[in-house]
Scaffold this active site. Sequence first.
Site, mmCIF file in Angstrom:
data_model
loop_
_atom_site.group_PDB
_atom_site.id
_atom_site.type_symbol
_atom_site.label_atom_id
_atom_site.label_comp_id
_atom_site.label_asym_id
_atom_site.label_seq_id
_atom_site.Cartn_x
_atom_site.Cartn_y
_atom_site.Cartn_z
ATOM 1 N NE ARG A 154 -2.690 -0.887 3.366
ATOM 2 C CZ ARG A 154 -2.734 -1.985 4.119
ATOM 3 N NH1 ARG A 154 -3.323 -3.068 3.657
ATOM 4 N NH2 ARG A 154 -2.208 -2.004 5.316
ATOM 5 C CD GLU B 274 -0.071 -9.069 18.961
ATOM 6 O OE1 GLU B 274 -0.764 -9.204 19.976
ATOM 7 O OE2 GLU B 274 -0.544 -8.838 17.832
#
Lengths: 171, 171
Positions: free
Chosen positions: B58, B95
């Site tokens: 993106r 994470e």
Amino acid sequence: MHLADFIRNVPDFPKKGIIFKDITTLLKHPEAFQATAQALFEQVRHLPITKVVGIESRGFIFGAVLAEKLRAGFVPIRKPNKLPAAVYSQSYTLEYGQDAIQMHQDAIQPGDYVLLHDDLLATGGTAKAACQLIEQAGGKVVLISFVIELVFLNGRKELTDYPVQSLITYS
Amino acid sequence: MHLADFIRNVPDFPKKGIIFKDITTLLKHPEAFQATAQALFEQVRHLPITKVVGIESRGFIFGAVLAEKLRAGFVPIRKPNKLPAAVYSQSYTLEYGQDAIQMHQDAIQPGDYVLLHDDLLATGGTAKAACQLIEQAGGKVVLISFVIELVFLNGRKELTDYPVQSLITYS
């Protein structure tokens, strides 16, 4: 400016025997980047484009530039499971096996005049699947534009229903 | 024009409990797309940028538009094994686990003034790894620009060595 001079040939990528046409050497050169954007824009500036659709991920580069220059909206077509809302999916055949692309269902409306852009026309399978997604949503494909066309792969045979333009051709 | 009105919230994407900020609803809207491009450009037009680096995929969208408007070169940072020539690699912590990004070794030269662009600032791990790639090649990161910043994830803490700008913030 001879744009083909800025394309790098990379032998044996992504696999042995293939000569990859690398556009990053063109992209990083300010004048070549600018000239490519302008040449792609000159092909379409007279058309009543409302949306530019770019195919992930290299098609996003000049696709977005064209949308900005045309004052149109930009729509990404992506690999499966990347777009977060409701999508249309279209699978297409590769040399070995299948792949698929997706577009948000609300990205294109009936009445939209669409410019489809990708960096490279090879066998035409991805571009054809992209046209099917655009038409499923009710859009009209006004033109398909590529930076590079590998003419010897005869991708236009898949795209006979549409006008096709490319800037740099390899026979 | 209030750009945040064009961002779509998608609950539970890519996994349960996460509210995904979807920019495709902004991209497809011609005036919102144009206004976003212009607002990002206003943040950088006074800077002596020679290269705009966009992070796959993106970040390619407005990154390419900014390169064109600045008359700079465009450099893609990509996921592993996508770039065909010699690359620098940088891994970063997610994470759960690790990921990596790559940049062509010849994409940036010493003396290049670089604008780094991505669509979203979350924890800042990807942007920091991108800065390391740019510096490894000898470039100077002049500014990092984002469309959206998730302020509550405190990503700027990873980017204290660099000026950071974003257009739309969520606290």
